[in-house]
Enzyme design. Structure first.
Site, PDB file in Angstrom:
ATOM      1  N   SER A  30     -27.189 101.501  45.468  1.00 48.99           N
ATOM      2  CA  SER A  30     -26.893 100.782  44.346  1.00 48.99           C
ATOM      3  C   SER A  30     -27.681 100.133  43.557  1.00 48.99           C
ATOM      4  O   SER A  30     -28.796  99.585  44.489  1.00 48.99           O
ATOM      5  CB  SER A  30     -25.900  99.738  45.096  1.00 48.99           C
ATOM      6  OG  SER A  30     -24.830 100.361  45.648  1.00 48.99           O
ATOM      7  N   HIS A  61     -23.237 103.759  39.869  1.00 52.39           N
ATOM      8  CA  HIS A  61     -23.493 105.038  40.547  1.00 52.39           C
ATOM      9  C   HIS A  61     -23.130 106.033  39.683  1.00 52.39           C
ATOM     10  O   HIS A  61     -21.978 106.019  39.193  1.00 52.39           O
ATOM     11  CB  HIS A  61     -22.937 105.326  41.796  1.00 52.39           C
ATOM     12  CG  HIS A  61     -23.094 104.452  42.897  1.00 52.39           C
ATOM     13  ND1 HIS A  61     -24.206 104.739  43.708  1.00 52.39           N
ATOM     14  CD2 HIS A  61     -22.634 103.255  43.183  1.00 52.39           C
ATOM     15  CE1 HIS A  61     -24.107 103.531  44.794  1.00 52.39           C
ATOM     16  NE2 HIS A  61     -23.191 102.828  44.337  1.00 52.39           N
ATOM     17  N   HIS A  83     -18.809 107.279  49.258  1.00 56.64           N
ATOM     18  CA  HIS A  83     -18.838 106.124  50.035  1.00 56.64           C
ATOM     19  C   HIS A  83     -17.540 106.458  50.790  1.00 56.64           C
ATOM     20  O   HIS A  83     -16.601 106.797  50.350  1.00 56.64           O
ATOM     21  CB  HIS A  83     -18.957 104.717  49.704  1.00 56.64           C
ATOM     22  CG  HIS A  83     -20.137 104.363  48.791  1.00 56.64           C
ATOM     23  ND1 HIS A  83     -20.432 104.730  47.678  1.00 56.64           N
ATOM     24  CD2 HIS A  83     -21.444 103.940  49.021  1.00 56.64           C
ATOM     25  CE1 HIS A  83     -21.626 104.443  47.166  1.00 56.64           C
ATOM     26  NE2 HIS A  83     -22.105 103.855  48.175  1.00 56.64           N
ATOM     27  N   TYR A  85     -15.701 103.967  51.556  1.00 52.28           N
ATOM     28  CA  TYR A  85     -14.673 103.100  51.097  1.00 52.28           C
ATOM     29  C   TYR A  85     -14.032 103.638  49.922  1.00 52.28           C
ATOM     30  O   TYR A  85     -12.865 103.094  49.160  1.00 52.28           O
ATOM     31  CB  TYR A  85     -15.278 101.613  50.740  1.00 52.28           C
ATOM     32  CG  TYR A  85     -16.218 101.647  49.800  1.00 52.28           C
ATOM     33  CD1 TYR A  85     -16.058 101.852  48.492  1.00 52.28           C
ATOM     34  CD2 TYR A  85     -17.772 101.656  50.439  1.00 52.28           C
ATOM     35  CE1 TYR A  85     -17.315 101.832  47.581  1.00 52.28           C
ATOM     36  CE2 TYR A  85     -18.746 101.566  49.444  1.00 52.28           C
ATOM     37  CZ  TYR A  85     -18.284 101.719  47.790  1.00 52.28           C
ATOM     38  OH  TYR A  85     -19.611 101.673  47.119  1.00 52.28           O
ATOM     39  N   GLU A  86     -14.338 104.655  49.187  1.00 42.81           N
ATOM     40  CA  GLU A  86     -13.803 105.468  48.068  1.00 42.81           C
ATOM     41  C   GLU A  86     -12.712 106.029  48.624  1.00 42.81           C
ATOM     42  O   GLU A  86     -11.977 106.631  47.648  1.00 42.81           O
ATOM     43  CB  GLU A  86     -14.839 106.136  47.296  1.00 42.81           C
ATOM     44  CG  GLU A  86     -15.899 105.492  46.728  1.00 42.81           C
ATOM     45  CD  GLU A  86     -17.177 106.315  45.960  1.00 42.81           C
ATOM     46  OE1 GLU A  86     -16.629 106.777  44.947  1.00 42.81           O
ATOM     47  OE2 GLU A  86     -18.003 106.579  46.852  1.00 42.81           O
ATOM     48  N   ALA A 113     -28.558  99.554  49.263  1.00 46.00           N
ATOM     49  CA  ALA A 113     -28.722  98.199  48.988  1.00 46.00           C
ATOM     50  C   ALA A 113     -27.913  97.458  50.314  1.00 46.00           C
ATOM     51  O   ALA A 113     -26.993  97.932  50.766  1.00 46.00           O
ATOM     52  CB  ALA A 113     -27.836  97.679  47.861  1.00 46.00           C
ATOM     53  N   MET A 211     -22.960  99.566  53.516  1.00 47.42           N
ATOM     54  CA  MET A 211     -21.686 100.446  53.487  1.00 47.42           C
ATOM     55  C   MET A 211     -21.932 101.848  53.348  1.00 47.42           C
ATOM     56  O   MET A 211     -20.952 102.715  52.699  1.00 47.42           O
ATOM     57  CB  MET A 211     -20.732 100.019  52.263  1.00 47.42           C
ATOM     58  CG  MET A 211     -20.128  98.453  52.302  1.00 47.42           C
ATOM     59  SD  MET A 211     -19.136  98.020  51.291  1.00 47.42           S
ATOM     60  CE  MET A 211     -19.296  96.110  51.227  1.00 47.42           C
ATOM     61  N   SER A 212     -23.068 102.320  53.525  1.00 49.35           N
ATOM     62  CA  SER A 212     -23.535 103.806  53.288  1.00 49.35           C
ATOM     63  C   SER A 212     -24.437 104.339  54.197  1.00 49.35           C
ATOM     64  O   SER A 212     -24.933 103.637  55.352  1.00 49.35           O
ATOM     65  CB  SER A 212     -24.198 103.936  51.656  1.00 49.35           C
ATOM     66  OG  SER A 212     -25.543 103.031  52.016  1.00 49.35           O
ATOM     67  N   ASN A 235     -29.114  90.644  49.173  1.00 52.05           N
ATOM     68  CA  ASN A 235     -28.422  89.321  49.646  1.00 52.05           C
ATOM     69  C   ASN A 235     -28.696  88.958  50.954  1.00 52.05           C
ATOM     70  O   ASN A 235     -28.937  89.675  51.745  1.00 52.05           O
ATOM     71  CB  ASN A 235     -26.955  89.136  48.968  1.00 52.05           C
ATOM     72  CG  ASN A 235     -26.107  90.333  49.853  1.00 52.05           C
ATOM     73  OD1 ASN A 235     -26.346  91.541  49.219  1.00 52.05           O
ATOM     74  ND2 ASN A 235     -25.673  89.852  51.006  1.00 52.05           N
ATOM     75  N   HIS A 247     -20.479  92.201  43.912  1.00 51.22           N
ATOM     76  CA  HIS A 247     -21.006  93.521  43.587  1.00 51.22           C
ATOM     77  C   HIS A 247     -22.303  93.273  42.572  1.00 51.22           C
ATOM     78  O   HIS A 247     -23.026  93.936  42.443  1.00 51.22           O
ATOM     79  CB  HIS A 247     -20.035  94.562  43.301  1.00 51.22           C
ATOM     80  CG  HIS A 247     -20.541  96.053  43.048  1.00 51.22           C
ATOM     81  ND1 HIS A 247     -21.388  96.563  43.825  1.00 51.22           N
ATOM     82  CD2 HIS A 247     -20.696  96.663  41.860  1.00 51.22           C
ATOM     83  CE1 HIS A 247     -21.753  97.751  43.310  1.00 51.22           C
ATOM     84  NE2 HIS A 247     -21.080  97.806  42.121  1.00 51.22           N
TER      85      HIS A 247
HETATM   86  N1  HPA Z   1     -22.824  93.774  53.115  1.00 54.51           N
HETATM   87  C1  HPA Z   1     -22.288  95.076  53.075  1.00 54.51           C
HETATM   88  N2  HPA Z   1     -23.008  95.840  52.065  1.00 54.51           N
HETATM   89  C2  HPA Z   1     -23.721  95.168  51.123  1.00 54.51           C
HETATM   90  C3  HPA Z   1     -24.221  94.093  51.329  1.00 54.51           C
HETATM   91  C4  HPA Z   1     -23.817  93.202  52.323  1.00 54.51           C
HETATM   92  O1  HPA Z   1     -23.838  91.838  52.108  1.00 54.51           O
HETATM   93  N3  HPA Z   1     -25.185  93.699  50.237  1.00 54.51           N
HETATM   94  C5  HPA Z   1     -25.462  94.941  49.682  1.00 54.51           C
HETATM   95  N4  HPA Z   1     -24.464  95.807  50.193  1.00 54.51           N
END
Ligand code: HPA
Length: 279
Positions: A30, A61, A83, A85-86, A113, A211-212, A235, A247
């Protein structure tokens, strides 16, 4: 589920890109999609042009293979990934990586990310993945084993290749870029974690959460590829951050770290190219 036709996928990509095929692939996470634009692109193949190839649905993406060179190194780049989650069955996440394997790719660089568990590894930091925890509850290799790629049971004791880690570490050192090292934990998403989950992950030994990456690493490892992983910290994870996560923040903080990530990857690719030429 109908079996994916790998021969057709390979044929479509080879029709588009004649000549030798890169042995190294890069998956862009991402906010990092821009790296693709900085490559010397020879061929573009949209995922949508490959029959039954899964296409990514997330904003930030796009979905295409870029084939060309980065810092002299022949490279195929995945701009856009799929992903869990998709809603894809986990097994579909094997398709892109196995297609690359059949095209001759033996080295896979995964980027993502991620949220950080450490205040001193804040937004904009880079973390080299040394190991991972699969907390997604899913595995792309569940189901009948496809022996063409690898054995049913396979080792994960050094999933992230030590030579590649050394190469990335040296590239970062030579550029004066700080590179943290740690363990990545993957959740299924799509929600960011609760503070309690983040505390648990930290106790379990994780340093960053996302998440990947884990499914792709598993598929590549099964198929005998060398894997490296790089997390761009966008973050502080929930509960460590003093604000709600979004996001948008992931994308904008990821983009801010893009220039540093690009410098690091370009140096690493230049070194890899020199090594390949030498050896
Ligand atoms: N958690 C999960 N996935 C993420 C995060 C997070 O804090 N930041 C970027 N992708």
């Amino acid at each position: 589920m109908q079996k994916f036709n790998y021969d057709k996928a390979v044929a479509v990509i080879k029709q588009n890109h004649q000549g030798p095929f890169p042995k190294t692939a890069l998956v862009l996470g991402s906010g990092l999609g821009r790296f693709g634009e900085t490559m010397e692109i020879e061929t573009v193949v949209d995922y949508g042009d490959i029959p039954d190839f899964p296409v990514s649905t997330v904003s930030g993406h796009s979905g295409r293979f870029l084939i060309g060179k980065a810092s002299g190194l022949p490279l195929i780049c995945m701009q856009g990934r799929m992903h869990l989650y998709e809603g894809y069955p986990a097994s579909k996440l094997a398709i892109a990586i196995r297609t690359l394997r059949l095209l001759g790719v033996d080295t896979l660089i995964l980027t993502n990310a991620a949220g950080s568990m450490h205040e001193d590894m804040g937004p904009g930091s880079l973390m080299l993945i040394e190991d991972h925890i699969n907390f997604s509850g899913q595995n792309p290799l569940v189901g009948p084993n496809d022996q063409r790629f690898g054995d049913r049971f396979f080792d994960m004791s050094s999933a992230y290749d030590s030579e590649l880690r050394k190469g990335l570490t040296e590239a970062a050192q030579s550029l004066g870029i700080g590179l943290h090292k740690g363990v990545y934990v993957q959740t299924m998403g799509p929600n960011f974690e609760t503070p309690a989950e983040v505390r648990m992950f930290k106790q379990l030994g994780a340093d960053a959460v996302g998440m990947s990456t884990v499914p792709e690493c598993l598929v590549a490892q099964h198929a005998g590829m060398r894997v490296a992983g790089l997390s761009v910290i966008t973050n502080l994870a929930a509960g460590i951050a003093k604000h709600a996560l979004s996001h948008e923040e992931t994308i904008s903080e990821g983009s801010k770290a893009t220039a540093t990530t690009e410098r690091l990857l370009n140096r690493f690719f230049a070194d890899l190219n020199a090594k390949q030429m030498a050896g």
